[in-house]
Design an enzyme around this catalytic site. Structure first.
Site, PDB file in Angstrom:
ATOM      1  CG  ASP A  84      15.229  93.847  40.071  1.00 14.33           C
ATOM      2  OD1 ASP A  84      15.311  93.918  38.835  1.00 14.33           O
ATOM      3  OD2 ASP A  84      15.000  94.830  40.791  1.00 14.33           O
ATOM      4  CG  ASP A 139      15.808  95.614  34.552  1.00 13.35           C
ATOM      5  OD1 ASP A 139      16.028  95.569  33.326  1.00 13.35           O
ATOM      6  OD2 ASP A 139      15.153  96.542  35.091  1.00 13.35           O
TER       7      ASP A 139
END
Length: 340
Positions: free
Chosen positions: A165, A196
């Site tokens: 992230d 991600d």
């Protein structure tokens, strides 16, 4: 003699007046602020410089950041006017912090993914150049380096360093009104991570960027594009590379069902899985997402083996995926003019 004394006193008064006016101007309307850890600038922290900028100003304020490692969490409120922060170069001008999602706050609760960010950009018309933004907490789960929710945000020659992230293009993620624009432009930037590491609801163009999947990486993107948005993440003439294992990294998976992610004229190395895309164990998302490529190159480009529900754009379809068309919006924003 009296005349000479008067002239001397008048000169001293004039100099003091100019100094006072300059200080007054600095507090309310100065357009250049210098941040330096050695105390030779106006401030020693970036947040101090942000705090003195006049709210709702229509004139851009430039913050010049001297080389150094600035360990601080930075919040740029939505009340601030246009701001440009510029470092000497991204290798030695670094803004860093080490928060992470499962870290406890003063109440003993997790600070969460959003709270983990090193830099929060809530304002519109923000520009950053020649700076590294880092979350240095290591591989401890979600740990954001930069979060954006404002509009017309530009990064040039910047680095985004982290693991899971790294870059949160939050946009309208938590808003009831999903039509609120949050446009982001990345030019000649480097973004690294594991899982991600580019995610969120914002619209973003990554042009001539390097997207680097670190060892143990799994997913490059996790878009949560609102259904109302025509574009999500678009990578143009960028390098999708890294040192992860061969065939171990997906180009994207849908955090929300209408995720949109497109790669145009990108070079991909062997870290990318042949199937390219993952449905996040949400079969219905295969019908609502829009994942596509055009003219991918390199050992990670496998158009014939991509997931059956992904798209290979035609030449005609590719024409709308220009930086100007994706980011212009209703106000006809020209991001390249803003960088000058």
């Amino acid at each position: 003699m009296k005349t000479s004394t008067f002239i001397k006193n008048f000169k001293i008064f004039s100099i003091l007046s100019m100094i006072f006016l300059n200080l007054l101007s600095f507090k309310t309307n100065d357009k250049i602020i210098i941040v330096s850890k050695d105390g030779k600038g106006n401030f020693i922290t970036v947040q101090q410089a942000i705090d003195v900028i006049e709210n709702d100003s229509e004139t851009r304020t430039k913050i010049l950041i001297k080389a150094g490692i600035y360990k601080e969490k930075i919040i740029i409120p939505d009340t601030k006017g246009p701001i440009c922060i510029e470092g000497e170069n991204p290798e030695n001008t670094i803004i860093t912090y080490d928060d992470y999602a499962s870290k406890k706050n003063s109440e003993g609760k997790d600070i969460g993914t959003t709270g983990s960010s090193t830099v929060f950009i809530y304002s519109n018309d923000f520009i950053a150049k020649n700076i590294s933004f880092e979350n240095s907490s290591g591989r401890v789960g979600q740990a954001v380096a930069v979060l954006t929710s404002g509009d017309r945000i530009t990064f040039e020659n910047c680095r985004f360093l982290g693991n899971q992230d790294t870059l949160y293009l939050k946009g309208a993620q938590d808003l009831t009104d999903k039509t609120k624009p949050s446009r982001n432009y990345f030019k000649n930037c480097y973004i690294e991570g594991t899982t991600d590491y580019i995610f969120g609801a914002g619209t973003a163009v990554f042009e001539n960027c390097t997207i680097y999947s670190k060892e143990t990486a799994s997913y490059v993107t996790a878009a949560s594009t609102p259904q109302e948005s025509e574009f999500g993440f678009v990578f143009i003439q960028s390098k999708i590379i890294g040192n992860a294992k061969e065939n171990s990294v997906y180009l994207g998976r849908p955090w929300r069902p209408f995720a949109k992610t497109v790669y145009i004229d990108c070079e991909m190395n062997s870290t990318i899985k042949p199937e390219g895309w993952h449905n996040w164990n949400k079969p219905n998302a295969e019908k609502t997402t829009f994942y596509a490529e055009f003219n991918s190159k390199g050992s990670g480009a496998s158009p014939a083996k991509r997931a059956s529900w992904a798209h290979q754009l035609t030449i005609h379809e590719r024409k709308k995926y220009t930086t100007d068309n994706i980011l212009k919006g209703k106000d006809h924003w020209n991001m390249k003019t803003s960088l000058k």
